[in-house]
Design an enzyme around this catalytic site. Structure first.
Site, PDB file in Angstrom:
ATOM      1  N   GLU A   1      -5.047  -3.854  -1.735  1.00  0.00           N
ATOM      2  CA  GLU A   1      -6.500  -3.609  -1.683  1.00  0.00           C
ATOM      3  C   GLU A   1      -6.800  -2.261  -1.039  1.00  0.00           C
ATOM      4  O   GLU A   1      -7.911  -1.763  -1.135  1.00  0.00           O
ATOM      5  CB  GLU A   1      -7.231  -4.662  -0.831  1.00  0.00           C
ATOM      6  CG  GLU A   1      -6.863  -6.089  -1.043  1.00  0.00           C
ATOM      7  CD  GLU A   1      -5.688  -6.521  -0.187  1.00  0.00           C
ATOM      8  OE1 GLU A   1      -4.587  -5.942  -0.324  1.00  0.00           O
ATOM      9  OE2 GLU A   1      -5.839  -7.463   0.607  1.00  0.00           O
ATOM     10  N   ARG A   2      -5.802  -1.690  -0.327  1.00  0.00           N
ATOM     11  CA  ARG A   2      -6.097  -0.473   0.446  1.00  0.00           C
ATOM     12  C   ARG A   2      -6.044   0.791  -0.398  1.00  0.00           C
ATOM     13  O   ARG A   2      -6.691   1.770  -0.092  1.00  0.00           O
ATOM     14  CB  ARG A   2      -5.116  -0.362   1.615  1.00  0.00           C
ATOM     15  CG  ARG A   2      -5.244  -1.583   2.521  1.00  0.00           C
ATOM     16  CD  ARG A   2      -4.243  -1.486   3.623  1.00  0.00           C
ATOM     17  NE  ARG A   2      -3.900  -2.803   4.130  1.00  0.00           N
ATOM     18  CZ  ARG A   2      -2.804  -3.053   4.812  1.00  0.00           C
ATOM     19  NH1 ARG A   2      -1.944  -2.094   5.058  1.00  0.00           N
ATOM     20  NH2 ARG A   2      -2.563  -4.254   5.249  1.00  0.00           N
TER      21      ARG A   2
ATOM     22  N   CYS B   1       9.421   2.013   3.450  1.00  0.00           N
ATOM     23  CA  CYS B   1      10.314   0.896   3.784  1.00  0.00           C
ATOM     24  C   CYS B   1      11.731   1.391   4.022  1.00  0.00           C
ATOM     25  O   CYS B   1      12.547   0.688   4.593  1.00  0.00           O
ATOM     26  CB  CYS B   1      10.310  -0.125   2.676  1.00  0.00           C
ATOM     27  SG  CYS B   1      10.875   0.580   1.135  1.00  0.00           S
TER      28      CYS B   1
ATOM     29  N   SER C   1       5.345  -6.864   3.391  1.00  0.00           N
ATOM     30  CA  SER C   1       5.898  -7.129   4.724  1.00  0.00           C
ATOM     31  C   SER C   1       6.705  -8.433   4.727  1.00  0.00           C
ATOM     32  O   SER C   1       6.490  -9.311   3.883  1.00  0.00           O
ATOM     33  CB  SER C   1       4.754  -7.210   5.731  1.00  0.00           C
ATOM     34  OG  SER C   1       3.861  -8.229   5.339  1.00  0.00           O
TER      35      SER C   1
ATOM     36  N   GLU D   1       8.767  -4.022  13.196  1.00  0.00           N
ATOM     37  CA  GLU D   1       8.620  -2.890  12.270  1.00  0.00           C
ATOM     38  C   GLU D   1       7.296  -2.209  12.618  1.00  0.00           C
ATOM     39  O   GLU D   1       6.226  -2.795  12.416  1.00  0.00           O
ATOM     40  CB  GLU D   1       8.585  -3.394  10.821  1.00  0.00           C
ATOM     41  CG  GLU D   1       8.501  -2.259   9.811  1.00  0.00           C
ATOM     42  CD  GLU D   1       8.273  -2.728   8.382  1.00  0.00           C
ATOM     43  OE1 GLU D   1       7.535  -3.707   8.168  1.00  0.00           O
ATOM     44  OE2 GLU D   1       8.822  -2.093   7.465  1.00  0.00           O
TER      45      GLU D   1
ATOM     46  N   PHE E   1       0.806  -1.228   0.000  1.00  0.00           N
ATOM     47  CA  PHE E   1       0.000   0.000   0.000  1.00  0.00           C
ATOM     48  C   PHE E   1       0.831   1.266   0.000  1.00  0.00           C
ATOM     49  O   PHE E   1       0.369   2.321  -0.419  1.00  0.00           O
ATOM     50  CB  PHE E   1      -0.951   0.000   1.213  1.00  0.00           C
ATOM     51  CG  PHE E   1      -0.296   0.454   2.500  1.00  0.00           C
ATOM     52  CD1 PHE E   1      -0.180   1.811   2.796  1.00  0.00           C
ATOM     53  CD2 PHE E   1       0.229  -0.459   3.410  1.00  0.00           C
ATOM     54  CE1 PHE E   1       0.439   2.241   3.963  1.00  0.00           C
ATOM     55  CE2 PHE E   1       0.855  -0.036   4.571  1.00  0.00           C
ATOM     56  CZ  PHE E   1       0.956   1.318   4.845  1.00  0.00           C
TER      57      PHE E   1
HETATM   58  P1  NAD Z   1       1.540  -6.601   3.007  1.00  0.00           P
HETATM   59  O1  NAD Z   1       2.588  -7.644   3.117  1.00  0.00           O
HETATM   60  O2  NAD Z   1       0.421  -6.622   3.966  1.00  0.00           O
HETATM   61  O3  NAD Z   1       0.863  -6.640   1.548  1.00  0.00           O
HETATM   62  C1  NAD Z   1       1.630  -6.627   0.360  1.00  0.00           C
HETATM   63  C2  NAD Z   1       0.847  -7.326  -0.743  1.00  0.00           C
HETATM   64  O4  NAD Z   1       0.658  -8.700  -0.388  1.00  0.00           O
HETATM   65  C3  NAD Z   1      -0.552  -6.747  -0.973  1.00  0.00           C
HETATM   66  O5  NAD Z   1      -0.812  -6.727  -2.350  1.00  0.00           O
HETATM   67  C4  NAD Z   1      -1.468  -7.713  -0.225  1.00  0.00           C
HETATM   68  O6  NAD Z   1      -2.731  -7.820  -0.830  1.00  0.00           O
HETATM   69  C5  NAD Z   1      -0.719  -9.032  -0.323  1.00  0.00           C
HETATM   70  N1  NAD Z   1      -0.887  -9.889   0.865  1.00  0.00           N
HETATM   71  C6  NAD Z   1      -1.128  -9.495   2.146  1.00  0.00           C
HETATM   72  N2  NAD Z   1      -1.156 -10.561   2.970  1.00  0.00           N
HETATM   73  C7  NAD Z   1      -0.923 -11.643   2.207  1.00  0.00           C
HETATM   74  C8  NAD Z   1      -0.816 -13.043   2.486  1.00  0.00           C
HETATM   75  N3  NAD Z   1      -0.957 -13.520   3.710  1.00  0.00           N
HETATM   76  N4  NAD Z   1      -0.553 -13.873   1.452  1.00  0.00           N
HETATM   77  C9  NAD Z   1      -0.404 -13.396   0.200  1.00  0.00           C
HETATM   78  N5  NAD Z   1      -0.499 -12.080  -0.124  1.00  0.00           N
HETATM   79  C10 NAD Z   1      -0.752 -11.220   0.863  1.00  0.00           C
HETATM   80  O7  NAD Z   1       2.304  -5.195   3.045  1.00  0.00           O
HETATM   81  P2  NAD Z   1       1.665  -3.735   3.153  1.00  0.00           P
HETATM   82  O8  NAD Z   1       1.155  -3.541   4.531  1.00  0.00           O
HETATM   83  O9  NAD Z   1       0.776  -3.473   2.005  1.00  0.00           O
HETATM   84  O10 NAD Z   1       2.971  -2.827   2.927  1.00  0.00           O
HETATM   85  C11 NAD Z   1       3.832  -2.429   3.971  1.00  0.00           C
HETATM   86  C12 NAD Z   1       5.004  -3.371   4.103  1.00  0.00           C
HETATM   87  O11 NAD Z   1       5.737  -3.411   2.867  1.00  0.00           O
HETATM   88  C13 NAD Z   1       6.008  -2.911   5.141  1.00  0.00           C
HETATM   89  O12 NAD Z   1       6.477  -4.035   5.831  1.00  0.00           O
HETATM   90  C14 NAD Z   1       7.132  -2.271   4.317  1.00  0.00           C
HETATM   91  O13 NAD Z   1       8.389  -2.259   4.947  1.00  0.00           O
HETATM   92  C15 NAD Z   1       7.125  -3.173   3.139  1.00  0.00           C
HETATM   93  N6  NAD Z   1       7.738  -2.535   1.984  1.00  0.00           N
HETATM   94  C16 NAD Z   1       8.977  -2.960   1.604  1.00  0.00           C
HETATM   95  C17 NAD Z   1       9.619  -2.351   0.543  1.00  0.00           C
HETATM   96  C18 NAD Z   1      10.972  -2.811   0.112  1.00  0.00           C
HETATM   97  O14 NAD Z   1      11.397  -2.391  -0.952  1.00  0.00           O
HETATM   98  N7  NAD Z   1      11.655  -3.660   0.857  1.00  0.00           N
HETATM   99  C19 NAD Z   1       8.993  -1.309  -0.160  1.00  0.00           C
HETATM  100  C20 NAD Z   1       7.723  -0.900   0.243  1.00  0.00           C
HETATM  101  C21 NAD Z   1       7.107  -1.531   1.320  1.00  0.00           C
END
Ligand code: NAD
Length: 492
Positions: free
Chosen positions: A174-175, A279, A224, A377, A147
């Protein structure tokens, strides 16, 4: 209530909205996203697979033209796109424009595809034998995005994946799903053939189906750490190449010789910008030696001047966090901190009574590894100060942390900075630069639990990830060369 459409085979596809999307600044639901059936997901994979045959054969000059046009459209429509991002994510318009600008860099890099996809040629490796190599597209790429950067991360992936001749199925968060659909429409306007770039909404089930389907060849995931780990394990188990970037806990070390005003400015910018939902945000300041009290005083002075408000208000420094649940989760870390021996210098959670998902700036002192506020985090506007006696202790703290995305050092001592860069187990390092996101001609990626798989994202590693190598050995024999030889072919 508005439903966000999928974008498949060159058109918007309406389905019943299931998951609510909010404006975080008001707390009101603005739309909803559909959850497609298994059959529908399969039909999108089939469309992408079918489109990948012609797209993979499309000339490099045609691909380049489309990406150049996309760049121009993104520049032209920046204000509109920034507004879409702010409405669903909550970040300020200025920050949304910054995200678009950093995403654009990746399209500009992808426009150099004739250079990036160049193979090698070796003349006369044996008598009358030449060898050359080419890089071919992998086929269908599933891009699963978080998101917090609803346009930049899709652009990290899409530019290089499309430039390399692949079809893309983008599964946005989705958010804040609207920016992805906006991008799909711009790509169509830029001349991309139908079916080459598709946006498919949904949650866990859709992701799992993409990970397991034989019709998907590669997975680019950013999100994440727990999800990144599962995505990597499941995708590789199903024979796909997977790059899965995860969460972070980024430390900023301040040495005693640093300019403390510059360090305090950097801690504010990198700690609280975008409400800490980056991130590469700085979430830990490691104050070395005796400077902690002075540095904290300078940080709190600056906190007094920060304005937290709607992202659409140009006077806001940062906006709300993404959801009510996330606001409450962030607040819990701050409320529990004293029971972990942590000093709460500034508690911004009092803003939680306002409509919208606001958390004001929070500052924690005497934070130690082993506490939840340090180990997890938090992903909110919470900056922790860890006190370290020496440079070596600061490095040890960073290396013992499970994450390794980014880190920074603030100092006037070039040798200390050089040692730091060489000693830390972290993928991206800033020297007097608090958010060292590499430019698009380098690749982006962390170490340890911040990345699963070996490929960093975008830049040169992006092109390698989205292509596979073929090596062609050629001989044009003369009739007089005819002979039978059952030995293993030798070059000499
Ligand atoms: P998230 O892991 O909740 O979701 C990421 C994606 O995965 C979304 O499209 C979501 O629909 C999907 N998803 C969620 N739960 C899932 C599951 N159990 N199984 C399969 N798919 C699933 O992450 P978020 O809250 O949207 O984003 C924030 C996180 O992303 C933070 O931890 C941040 O540090 C990380 N992030 C990392 C980077 C990087 O380059 N390392 C960059 C941006 C964000």
């Amino acid at each position: 209530m508005r439903t966000i459409p999928h974008f498949v085979n060159g058109q918007e596809v309406e389905q019943t909205g299931v998951t609510p999307v909010f404006n975080p600044a008001t707390g009101e639901q603005t739309s909803s996203v559909p959850t497609p059936t298994k059959e529908y997901v399969q039909s999108v994979i089939d469309i992408a697979q079918a489109a990948s045959i012609a797209w993979g054969q499309t000339s490099l000059s045609k691909r380049t033209n489309i990406l150049f046009t996309l760049r121009a459209l993104l520049v032209q429509r920046t204000d509109e796109l920034a507004q879409i991002i702010t409405n669903e994510h909550g970040k300020t318009l200025a920050d949304a424009k910054g995200e678009i600008a950093r995403g654009l860099e990746n399209i500009e890099y992808a426009c150099g595809l004739t250079e990036h996809l160049k193979g090698g040629f070796s003349d006369q490796v044996a008598d009358g034998v030449d060898v050359h190599s080419v890089r071919e597209p992998v086929g269908v790429v599933a891009a699963i995005t978080p998101f917090n950067f609803p346009i930049m991360v899709p652009l990290w992936m899409s530019g290089n994946a499309l430039a390399s001749g692949n079809c893309v199925i983008l599964k946005p968060s989705e958010r804040d799903p609207s920016a992805a659909v906006f991008l799909a429409k711009l790509l169509k306007e830029a001349g991309l053939p139908d079916g080459v770039f598709n946006v498919l909404h949904g949650g866990v089930d859709v992701v799992n189906q993409l990970l397991e389907s034989p019709g998907v060849d590669a997975i680019s995931f950013v999100g994440s750490t727990p999800v990144a780990k599962i995505v990597h394990e499941t995708g590789t188990k199903h024979g796909k190449r997977v790059q899965a970037l995860g969460g972070a806990k980024n430390h900023m070390v301040v040495l005693p010789d640093a300019d403390l005003n510059i360090a305090a400015d950097a801690a504010i910018n990198a700690g609280y910008g975008a409400a800490g939902e980056r991130c590469m945000a700085i979430s830990v300041v490691v104050a070395v030696g005796e400077i902690a009290d002075d540095l904290i005083a300078r940080i709190t002075e600056r906190l007094d001047k920060l304005k937290v408000g709607a992202g659409s208000d140009p006077t806001s420094d940062f906006g709300p966090v993404i959801t009510a649940e996330h606001r409450d989760r962030v607040a819990k870390y701050v409320h529990n901190a004293p029971s972990e021996g942590i000093t709460v210098v500034r508690d911004g959670t009092t803003m939680t009574s306002q409509p919208g998902f606001f958390v004001g700036p929070c500052l924690l002192d005497n934070v130690k590894p082993g506490t939840k506020a340090y180990d997890d985090e938090i992903f909110g506007p919470v900056l922790s100060v860890v006190r370290a006696a020496t440079f070596d202790e600061a490095v040890q703290i960073i290396n013992a942390n499970k994450y390794g995305n980014g880190t920074a050092i603030f100092t006037r001592d070039g040798n200390a900075a050089r040692l730091f860069a060489r000693q830390v187990s972290v993928g991206m390092i800033g020297i007097n630069v608090p958010i060292p996101v590499p430019i698009s001609s380098y690749s982006f990626g962390g170490w340890k639990s911040s990345l699963f798989g070996h490929s960093h994202i975008y830049g040169p590693e992006g092109f390698l990830f989205y292509t596979r190598a073929k090596v062609i050995t050629t001989r044009w024999p003369q009739p007089s060369d005819s002979q039978i030889d059952l030995g293993f072919p030798r070059t000499r």
